[in-house]
Write an enzyme that holds these catalytic residues in place. Structure first.
Site, short mmCIF file in Angstrom:
data_model
loop_
_atom_site.label_atom_id
_atom_site.label_comp_id
_atom_site.label_asym_id
_atom_site.label_seq_id
_atom_site.Cartn_x
_atom_site.Cartn_y
_atom_site.Cartn_z
CG LEU A 17 -1.86 1.20 1.31
CD1 LEU A 17 -3.00 1.05 0.31
CD2 LEU A 17 -2.41 1.37 2.71
CE LYS A 19 7.19 -1.01 -5.59
NZ LYS A 19 6.73 -2.18 -6.28
CE LYS A 148 -10.42 -2.95 2.33
NZ LYS A 148 -11.42 -3.26 1.36
CG ASP A 177 -14.68 3.29 3.15
OD1 ASP A 177 -14.37 3.26 1.95
OD2 ASP A 177 -15.64 2.66 3.62
CG HIS A 178 -9.78 3.12 -0.92
ND1 HIS A 178 -9.79 1.89 -0.33
CD2 HIS A 178 -10.10 2.92 -2.22
CE1 HIS A 178 -10.10 0.98 -1.22
NE2 HIS A 178 -10.30 1.57 -2.38
CG HIS A 240 -15.27 0.05 0.14
ND1 HIS A 240 -14.49 0.87 0.92
CD2 HIS A 240 -14.48 -1.03 -0.15
CE1 HIS A 240 -13.29 0.33 1.08
NE2 HIS A 240 -13.27 -0.83 0.44
CE LYS A 336 -11.90 -10.24 -4.60
NZ LYS A 336 -11.32 -8.92 -4.98
P1 NAD Z 1 1.93 -5.65 3.12
O1 NAD Z 1 1.88 -7.04 3.61
O2 NAD Z 1 2.37 -5.40 1.73
O3 NAD Z 1 2.84 -4.79 4.08
C1 NAD Z 1 2.89 -4.96 5.46
C2 NAD Z 1 3.96 -4.10 6.08
O4 NAD Z 1 3.97 -4.34 7.48
C3 NAD Z 1 5.39 -4.37 5.60
O5 NAD Z 1 6.07 -3.14 5.53
C4 NAD Z 1 5.97 -5.23 6.72
O6 NAD Z 1 7.36 -5.11 6.86
C5 NAD Z 1 5.29 -4.64 7.92
N1 NAD Z 1 5.21 -5.59 9.04
C6 NAD Z 1 4.58 -6.78 9.07
N2 NAD Z 1 4.74 -7.38 10.26
C7 NAD Z 1 5.50 -6.57 11.02
C8 NAD Z 1 6.01 -6.62 12.36
N3 NAD Z 1 5.78 -7.66 13.16
N4 NAD Z 1 6.75 -5.58 12.81
C9 NAD Z 1 6.99 -4.53 12.01
N5 NAD Z 1 6.55 -4.42 10.74
C10 NAD Z 1 5.80 -5.42 10.23
O7 NAD Z 1 0.47 -5.04 3.38
P2 NAD Z 1 -0.30 -3.89 2.54
O8 NAD Z 1 -0.94 -4.51 1.37
O9 NAD Z 1 0.58 -2.73 2.33
O10 NAD Z 1 -1.50 -3.52 3.52
C11 NAD Z 1 -1.31 -2.76 4.70
C12 NAD Z 1 -2.67 -2.38 5.27
O11 NAD Z 1 -3.40 -1.63 4.32
C13 NAD Z 1 -3.56 -3.55 5.64
O12 NAD Z 1 -4.34 -3.20 6.75
C14 NAD Z 1 -4.45 -3.69 4.44
O13 NAD Z 1 -5.67 -4.30 4.74
C15 NAD Z 1 -4.64 -2.24 4.06
N6 NAD Z 1 -5.00 -2.00 2.68
C16 NAD Z 1 -4.16 -2.36 1.67
C17 NAD Z 1 -4.50 -2.07 0.36
C18 NAD Z 1 -3.57 -2.42 -0.78
O14 NAD Z 1 -3.90 -2.04 -1.89
N7 NAD Z 1 -2.47 -3.09 -0.58
C19 NAD Z 1 -5.72 -1.44 0.07
C20 NAD Z 1 -6.55 -1.07 1.13
C21 NAD Z 1 -6.17 -1.36 2.43
#
Ligand code: NAD
Length: 486
Positions: A17, A19, A148, A177-178, A240, A336
């Site tokens: 997220l 990135k 979320k 809530d994007h 959403h 989906k």
């Molecule tokens: P991800 O798995 O890609 O990243 C998780 C991050 O948490 C990493 O930087 C990891 O190093 C860190 N991490 C994990 N365990 C850890 C620990 N014990 N100590 C320290 N750091 C730790 O997850 P993501 O896809 O970026 O999602 C993050 C949040 O955003 C989640 O709550 C997800 O539901 C939400 N989200 C993600 C998206 C998306 O598009 N990826 C969209 C909406 C919501």
């Protein structure tokens, strides 16, 4: 309002997220001059990175999202990295030292935004440590931004909320809530309340039903493990979809202050007709995609139980038992592996009484529709009937369209960009208040329970189609049908 100087501490800085969305959004804010020299970001995650690796990572993520790169090196010089273990106080002590240093270096006035972009099981722990280990102990504001999902049912959401409320006041919690950051979702309010043409008709006397669709073409991809514990109901409907329903159904707020808007949304949630285990199946239907053209069915996806009972599609009817909406169904559907990626709202107006222009052989005569296109197109279309030119009294459909053009869309801030900016400025309008979270969970929990108790006949729609037959029947029994997806 100006954006105050602030330090953003990002948990989950190496994640997906951050990135894809957060760094590009911060860069866009920076380029538009919304982040003065008074900003700094500390990224934390488990990996043993240092500032240089982190800055390269941020730069790369920005460059992947845009071809504009001016001042990128100046921008990334504001980024710092610390490896972090979320449950270890020593980690927080280091974080605090760096935060205080940056506070004086950039004159940030002790303003802090704690952004939790990582797995939800850590939200509570991090929030507690932030207070316990002194990170919230500054002159300026301390705001918590959380992604979320907020719990997976009402009890777990309550527990999480109790945990974070020990460290943060409700007014300092920004639950993302994007969808609420999307341009056309924010536009619902304006279309409704700034037009003499719509608001007087926005009720059960003139509207026959409202349909909200959010369809995806992708399947579950690599997220099978997560999705198995969630499903479309919890992943899409609880947040959403119901948020869009509330914006369409709420009463006009007394002002545009965040509290005033939120209290109307809460009132809307409170007037939703609650379901019972016995009535769930009259109001909601579920689906799961089976194999389609060259794509596997859900049960064949990675990390998915071959006998999975998880729904990838939900359609439902929400009723409001209040003065404005009595008798008007709000239909929602999301899934989906549907034929098209699109989010839109169709407001269907009632037929006028004794329509003299209607002929049984006239296939083209349709009710008036107001369509709000949320994504990928952004705009509105109003469907009217006019007279076909020529001598005969025949009608022809006319569509009045307003679309955000390509340039608007390019300049439209991304949802995340707006939301980060709002959180920095302290505007919580487009975030979900705890009351909304609690009410939407209690609505959804009954459906989840009914479905847990009864195994579904899955799969019930082939990948690439518009969903199960039961979704059509849901409307047919009320005398309606879904307006086409495209
Ligand atoms: P991800 O798995 O890609 O990243 C998780 C991050 O948490 C990493 O930087 C990891 O190093 C860190 N991490 C994990 N365990 C850890 C620990 N014990 N100590 C320290 N750091 C730790 O997850 P993501 O896809 O970026 O999602 C993050 C949040 O955003 C989640 O709550 C997800 O539901 C939400 N989200 C993600 C998206 C998306 O598009 N990826 C969209 C909406 C919501």
């Amino acid at each position: 309002t100006e954006t105050p100087a602030a330090l953003t501490i990002l948990f989950g800085a190496t994640g997906d997220l951050a990135k894809r969305k957060l760094y590009p959004s911060l860069y866009r804010l920076y380029r538009k001059g919304h982040l003065s020299s008074g900003f700094a970001v500390i990224g934390t995650a488990r990996r043993e990175w240092d500032n240089d690796i982190f800055r390269e990572h941020v730069k790369k993520s920005v460059m992947e999202s845009t071809n504009i790169q001016d001042q990128i090196d100046e921008f990334i010089s504001h980024f710092y990295y610390l490896p972090h273990d979320v449950s270890d106080s020593n980690s927080y002590a280091e974080l605090r030292t760096l935060a205080n240093e940056l506070d004086s270096k950039y004159s940030l006035g002790g303003n802090r935004l704690f952004y939790l972009a990582m797995a939800p099981e850590f939200f509570g722990t991090i929030a507690e440590h932030l207070k316990l280990d002194g990170l919230t102990d500054t002159e300026g504001f301390g705001r918590l931004v959380i992604e979320k999902p907020f719990g997976h049912d009402l009890p777990s959401a309550q527990e999480l909320n109790a945990q974070i409320r020990r460290s943060f006041d409700e007014k300092d919690i920004y639950r993302i809530d994007h969808y609420l950051g999307k341009e056309m979702v924010q536009n619902i309010e304006t279309i409704r309340f700034a037009n003499a043409l719509f608001e007087p008709l926005w009720n059960s006397r003139y509207i026959s039903n409202i349909q909200i669709t959010s369809s995806e073409t992708l399947g579950v991809e690599e997220r099978g493990g997560y999705y198995e514990t969630s499903g479309a109901l919890k992943d899409m409907v609880q947040n959403h979809m119901l948020q869009m329903v509330a914006l369409l159904a709420m009463e006009p707020p007394i002002s545009l202050q965040d509290d005033d808007i939120r209290s109307e949304k809460v009132r809307a949630f409170r007037s939703m007709r609650p379901l019972t285990l016995e009535t769930v199946n009259d109001y909601f239907v579920r689906g799961q995609y089976g194999p389609g053209d060259h794509v596997p069915g859900y049960r064949e996806e990675i990390n998915v139980d071959p006998d999975s009972n998880t729904e990838t599609y939900v359609a439902g009817k929400v009723m409001f038992d209040n003065f404005r909406w009595a008798g008007v169904p709000f239909y929602i559907r999301t899934g989906k592996r549907m034929p098209l990626k699109s989010t839109k709202i169709v407001v269907q107006f009632k037929d006028i009484p004794m329509n003299l222009y209607y002929r049984p052989d006239d296939q083209e005569m349709e009710p008036n529709l107001l369509v709000i296109h949320i994504q990928p197109e952004e705009g509105i279309t109003l469907h009217l009937n006019a007279k076909k030119s020529g001598r005969q009294l025949q009608t022809t459909p006319v569509k009045l369209s307003y679309a955000n053009n390509g340039e608007d869309i390019m300049n439209t801030p991304e949802a995340y960009e707006k939301l980060i900016h709002d959180a920095m400025r302290g505007d919580s309008t487009n975030f979900t208040h705890w009351d909304e979270v609690a009410l939407s969970w209690s609505f959804v929990d009954v459906i989840a329970e009914a479905w847990r108790n009864e195994k579904a006949a899955f799969p019930n729609y082939p990948a690439g189609t518009k969903g199960p037959k039961a979704a059509d029947e849901l409307l047919e029994k009320d005398g309606f049908f879904w307006w086409p997806l495209n």
